[in-house]
Design an enzyme around this catalytic site. Structure first.
Site, mmCIF file in Angstrom:
data_model
loop_
_atom_site.group_PDB
_atom_site.id
_atom_site.type_symbol
_atom_site.label_atom_id
_atom_site.label_comp_id
_atom_site.label_asym_id
_atom_site.label_seq_id
_atom_site.Cartn_x
_atom_site.Cartn_y
_atom_site.Cartn_z
ATOM 1 N N GLU A 88 0.335 -15.898 -2.922
ATOM 2 C CA GLU A 88 -0.779 -16.026 -1.991
ATOM 3 C C GLU A 88 -1.914 -15.084 -2.389
ATOM 4 O O GLU A 88 -1.690 -14.007 -2.929
ATOM 5 C CB GLU A 88 -0.304 -15.720 -0.568
ATOM 6 C CG GLU A 88 0.671 -16.786 -0.084
ATOM 7 C CD GLU A 88 1.177 -16.571 1.333
ATOM 8 O OE1 GLU A 88 1.170 -17.558 2.087
ATOM 9 O OE2 GLU A 88 1.577 -15.455 1.685
ATOM 10 N N CYS A 101 -8.031 -10.250 -2.081
ATOM 11 C CA CYS A 101 -6.774 -9.516 -2.214
ATOM 12 C C CYS A 101 -5.851 -10.327 -3.124
ATOM 13 O O CYS A 101 -5.469 -11.443 -2.787
ATOM 14 C CB CYS A 101 -6.166 -9.341 -0.823
ATOM 15 S SG CYS A 101 -4.589 -8.486 -0.824
ATOM 16 N N CYS A 108 8.664 -9.025 -4.766
ATOM 17 C CA CYS A 108 8.538 -7.606 -5.102
ATOM 18 C C CYS A 108 9.937 -7.043 -5.223
ATOM 19 O O CYS A 108 10.829 -7.433 -4.477
ATOM 20 C CB CYS A 108 7.754 -6.863 -4.014
ATOM 21 S SG CYS A 108 7.392 -5.139 -4.459
ATOM 22 N N CYS A 112 10.298 -2.298 0.577
ATOM 23 C CA CYS A 112 9.878 -1.387 1.635
ATOM 24 C C CYS A 112 10.271 -2.050 2.961
ATOM 25 O O CYS A 112 10.113 -3.261 3.117
ATOM 26 C CB CYS A 112 8.377 -1.147 1.581
ATOM 27 S SG CYS A 112 7.887 -0.433 0.000
ATOM 28 N N CYS A 115 7.806 -4.344 5.137
ATOM 29 C CA CYS A 115 6.954 -5.305 4.409
ATOM 30 C C CYS A 115 7.652 -6.653 4.245
ATOM 31 O O CYS A 115 8.798 -6.714 3.793
ATOM 32 C CB CYS A 115 6.600 -4.722 3.040
ATOM 33 S SG CYS A 115 5.693 -5.870 1.984
ATOM 34 N N GLY A 163 3.603 -7.935 -4.436
ATOM 35 C CA GLY A 163 4.073 -7.258 -5.638
ATOM 36 C C GLY A 163 3.573 -5.841 -5.797
ATOM 37 O O GLY A 163 2.644 -5.409 -5.116
ATOM 38 N N GLU A 164 4.244 -5.125 -6.680
ATOM 39 C CA GLU A 164 3.830 -3.754 -6.992
ATOM 40 C C GLU A 164 3.118 -3.795 -8.353
ATOM 41 O O GLU A 164 3.761 -3.959 -9.390
ATOM 42 C CB GLU A 164 5.070 -2.845 -7.033
ATOM 43 C CG GLU A 164 4.844 -1.470 -7.615
ATOM 44 C CD GLU A 164 3.603 -0.737 -7.089
ATOM 45 O OE1 GLU A 164 3.475 -0.566 -5.874
ATOM 46 O OE2 GLU A 164 2.748 -0.361 -7.926
ATOM 47 N N SER A 195 -3.668 -0.747 -5.157
ATOM 48 C CA SER A 195 -2.765 -0.087 -4.219
ATOM 49 C C SER A 195 -1.371 -0.008 -4.821
ATOM 50 O O SER A 195 -0.850 -1.006 -5.321
ATOM 51 C CB SER A 195 -2.715 -0.872 -2.910
ATOM 52 O OG SER A 195 -1.747 -0.324 -2.044
ATOM 53 N N SER A 217 0.213 3.885 -0.910
ATOM 54 C CA SER A 217 0.962 3.529 0.292
ATOM 55 C C SER A 217 1.864 4.695 0.670
ATOM 56 O O SER A 217 2.995 4.779 0.225
ATOM 57 C CB SER A 217 1.814 2.284 0.016
ATOM 58 O OG SER A 217 0.974 1.169 -0.177
ATOM 59 N N LEU A 218 1.337 5.574 1.485
ATOM 60 C CA LEU A 218 2.081 6.803 1.798
ATOM 61 C C LEU A 218 3.083 6.562 2.943
ATOM 62 O O LEU A 218 4.286 6.709 2.763
ATOM 63 C CB LEU A 218 1.091 7.923 2.134
ATOM 64 C CG LEU A 218 1.711 9.313 2.230
ATOM 65 C CD1 LEU A 218 2.292 9.755 0.905
ATOM 66 C CD2 LEU A 218 0.686 10.330 2.731
ATOM 67 N N HIS A 219 2.583 6.265 4.108
ATOM 68 C CA HIS A 219 3.384 5.816 5.254
ATOM 69 C C HIS A 219 4.324 6.835 5.885
ATOM 70 O O HIS A 219 4.861 6.589 6.965
ATOM 71 C CB HIS A 219 4.191 4.547 4.931
ATOM 72 C CG HIS A 219 3.380 3.436 4.362
ATOM 73 N ND1 HIS A 219 2.170 3.054 4.889
ATOM 74 C CD2 HIS A 219 3.584 2.630 3.292
ATOM 75 C CE1 HIS A 219 1.683 2.046 4.179
ATOM 76 N NE2 HIS A 219 2.504 1.785 3.193
ATOM 77 N N ASN A 291 1.722 -4.881 11.031
ATOM 78 C CA ASN A 291 1.613 -6.324 11.257
ATOM 79 C C ASN A 291 3.001 -6.924 11.333
ATOM 80 O O ASN A 291 3.761 -6.829 10.376
ATOM 81 C CB ASN A 291 0.822 -6.978 10.120
ATOM 82 C CG ASN A 291 -0.646 -6.574 10.158
ATOM 83 O OD1 ASN A 291 -1.303 -6.706 11.186
ATOM 84 N ND2 ASN A 291 -1.148 -6.066 9.051
ATOM 85 N N CYS A 334 -1.975 -7.490 6.003
ATOM 86 C CA CYS A 334 -1.169 -6.613 5.135
ATOM 87 C C CYS A 334 0.310 -6.773 5.427
ATOM 88 O O CYS A 334 0.731 -6.684 6.572
ATOM 89 C CB CYS A 334 -1.489 -5.146 5.390
ATOM 90 S SG CYS A 334 -3.189 -4.727 5.130
HETATM 91 N N1 SAH Z 1 2.844 -3.059 -3.515
HETATM 92 C C1 SAH Z 1 1.614 -2.382 -3.297
HETATM 93 C C2 SAH Z 1 0.486 -3.295 -2.913
HETATM 94 C C3 SAH Z 1 0.756 -4.381 -1.904
HETATM 95 S S1 SAH Z 1 1.071 -3.927 -0.236
HETATM 96 C C4 SAH Z 1 1.782 -1.296 -2.275
HETATM 97 O O1 SAH Z 1 2.812 -1.228 -1.655
HETATM 98 O O2 SAH Z 1 0.868 -0.480 -2.153
HETATM 99 C C5 SAH Z 1 -0.519 -3.600 0.502
HETATM 100 C C6 SAH Z 1 -0.417 -2.631 1.704
HETATM 101 O O3 SAH Z 1 0.117 -3.269 2.884
HETATM 102 C C7 SAH Z 1 0.500 -1.457 1.416
HETATM 103 O O4 SAH Z 1 -0.064 -0.253 1.858
HETATM 104 C C8 SAH Z 1 1.693 -1.816 2.250
HETATM 105 O O5 SAH Z 1 2.477 -0.689 2.500
HETATM 106 C C9 SAH Z 1 1.068 -2.399 3.478
HETATM 107 N N2 SAH Z 1 2.007 -3.152 4.305
HETATM 108 C C10 SAH Z 1 3.150 -3.743 3.934
HETATM 109 N N3 SAH Z 1 3.746 -4.339 5.003
HETATM 110 C C11 SAH Z 1 2.951 -4.118 6.076
HETATM 111 C C12 SAH Z 1 2.998 -4.519 7.445
HETATM 112 N N4 SAH Z 1 3.978 -5.266 7.917
HETATM 113 N N5 SAH Z 1 1.996 -4.126 8.267
HETATM 114 C C13 SAH Z 1 0.969 -3.399 7.779
HETATM 115 N N6 SAH Z 1 0.859 -2.999 6.498
HETATM 116 C C14 SAH Z 1 1.835 -3.355 5.644
HETATM 117 FE FE1 SF4 Z 2 6.445 -4.248 -2.550
HETATM 118 FE FE2 SF4 Z 2 4.201 -3.044 -1.650
HETATM 119 FE FE3 SF4 Z 2 5.691 -4.578 -0.009
HETATM 120 FE FE4 SF4 Z 2 6.620 -2.205 -0.835
HETATM 121 S S1 SF4 Z 2 4.792 -2.566 0.473
HETATM 122 S S2 SF4 Z 2 7.785 -4.127 -0.759
HETATM 123 S S3 SF4 Z 2 5.821 -2.111 -2.917
HETATM 124 S S4 SF4 Z 2 4.586 -5.273 -1.825
#
Ligand code: SAH
Ligand code: SF4
Length: 366
Positions: A88, A101, A108, A112, A115, A163-164, A195, A217-219, A291, A334
């Site tokens: 997508e 985007c 991936c 995480c 995600c 993807g990463e 990212s 993506s710190l979180h 989300n 996201c």
């Molecule tokens: N793999 C890379 C890039 C894609 S994710 C990464 O992890 O950075 C893009 C962003 O969306 C990242 O910061 C990810 O942590 C965030 N993300 C993933 N799942 C999410 C969700 N359910 N709600 C909000 N942000 C989310």
């Molecule tokens: Fe992969 Fe980024 Fe999602 Fe983590 S947040 S599973 S690295 S796409």
């Protein structure tokens, strides 16, 4: 293909070396500046070369399996590649700019916990051409080629799709050399943001090779929690990640993405620790309301909690805008991107973008 690759490919087809690099330059222009897919319309090329291209080149776009438009104008395309794999791509218009985007892998490998993409397995890496094709398809669908209008619609690229990206380094770097090339796609490195969840050794490589904007993506601010939310942290913990950020040749402040998970990472103490961790770094914090997706194990923090968290980070000297969720109604926000075999079976292709002018069915946004 880059210009040198095109030159070599043309010489393999028997183009004489003296004209090879000129022809490669012309072809490169047709492909990336004009978005042309029909050799017969590449009028600056001699006829024999157009015929060679017809015979030996495959300039077809991936198939647009579905196009959805959210209430807020966000658009999402489901693209299918030749082997049937799908990704997508999301277009996010704002007042004075618009970001595309793009995805870098089918699925991936990192899982995480918050995600949706992370619940898919990694099917495969995308090739450089498949990454670029997402931009070309968006320009087709948005009528965003230079002959059509002067002000461009896709002004920024964010590498934040499925993807990463830093685990598919070679192909992503090859694609983005063409993206940032003024004679190629022509979107400057300042308008590109990659990212990453924290593939530490590759951050330095990306800084040296492309030096685009960077988002992390710190979180979480403690390793025990980050180990759980972003499992790659077990390999490269927070201190190492931040060290790589300090050395990164950023064209603008680094963005730290922080998804707001109710009762998990959203306390005042977390916010204060975040400020402490970032000290000395030119940074901005992007607070992302979680989300939801079907079966997700978390809930989004309350709005008041997000505001309180943001206030502490702001008081600590870091801008901390709350990212407005875009395209939630079409699962384009996201972390909501995911393609499934079931989806694929239900949907017949609505367009092959060979002909971008062909009308396309809009799926209802449910
Ligand atoms: N793999 C890379 C890039 C894609 S994710 C990464 O992890 O950075 C893009 C962003 O969306 C990242 O910061 C990810 O942590 C965030 N993300 C993933 N799942 C999410 C969700 N359910 N709600 C909000 N942000 C989310
Ligand atoms: Fe992969 Fe980024 Fe999602 Fe983590 S947040 S599973 S690295 S796409």
């Amino acid at each position: 293909m880059s210009r040198p690759e095109l030159t070599e490919w043309l010489s393999g087809l028997g183009e004489p070396a003296e004209v090879g690099s000129l022809r490669a330059r012309q072809l490169y222009h047709w492909l990336y500046v004009r978005g042309e897919t029909a050799p017969s319309r590449m009028t600056t090329l001699p006829r024999h070369l157009r015929e060679l291209l017809e015979e030996h080149a495959d300039l077809a776009r991936p198939i647009v399996v579905a196009e959805q438009t959210a209430h807020d104008g966000t658009r999402k395309w489901l693209l299918r590649f030749r082997d049937g794999r799908e990704v997508e791509t999301v277009f996010i218009p704002e007042d004075d700019r618009a970001a595309l985007c793009v995805s870098t892998q089918v699925g991936c490998s990192l899982s995480c916990k918050f995600c949706h993409t992370g619940t898919m397995r990694l099917a495969r890496n995308l090739k450089a051409g498949e990454i670029l094709a997402q931009i070309l398809v968006a320009r087709d669908r948005l009528n965003d080629w230079p002959s059509a209008r002067n002000d461009r619609r896709v002004t920024n690229i964010v590498v934040m799709g499925m993807g990463e990206p830093l685990l598919n380094y070679r192909e992503v770097a090859a694609a983005f050399r063409i993206v940032v090339d003024g004679e190629g796609i022509g979107i400057s490195r300042r308008r590109v943001t990659l990212s990453t969840s924290g593939v530490v050794p590759r951050i330095a490589d990306w800084g040296r090779d492309l030096g685009t904007g960077l988002a992390i993506s710190l979180h979480a601010v403690r390793d025990d929690l980050r180990d759980e939310l972003v499992p790659i942290n077990r390999k490269w913990p927070i201190a190492e990640l931040l060290e790589a950020c300090r050395r990164y040749p950023a064209p603008r402040p680094i963005t730290f993405e922080y998804v707001m998970l109710r009762g998990i990472n959203d306390s005042d103490a977390d916010a204060r620790e975040l400020v402490r961790l970032l000290r000395g770094l030119k940074a901005k914090v992007n607070l992302i309301p979680f989300n939801p997706w079907p079966g997700a194990p978390y809930r989004c923090s309350e709005p008041g909690r997000i505001r309180a968290f943001a206030a502490i980070v702001e008081a600590g000297g870091y801008p901390s805008p709350v990212r407005a969720p875009r395209g939630r109604d079409i699962l384009a926000a996201c972390g909501q991107l995911k393609t499934t075999v079931e989806q694929r079976r239900r949907r017949a292709p609505v367009s092959s973008s060979h002909d971008p002018t062909e009308p396309i069915a809009h799926l209802s946004a449910t």
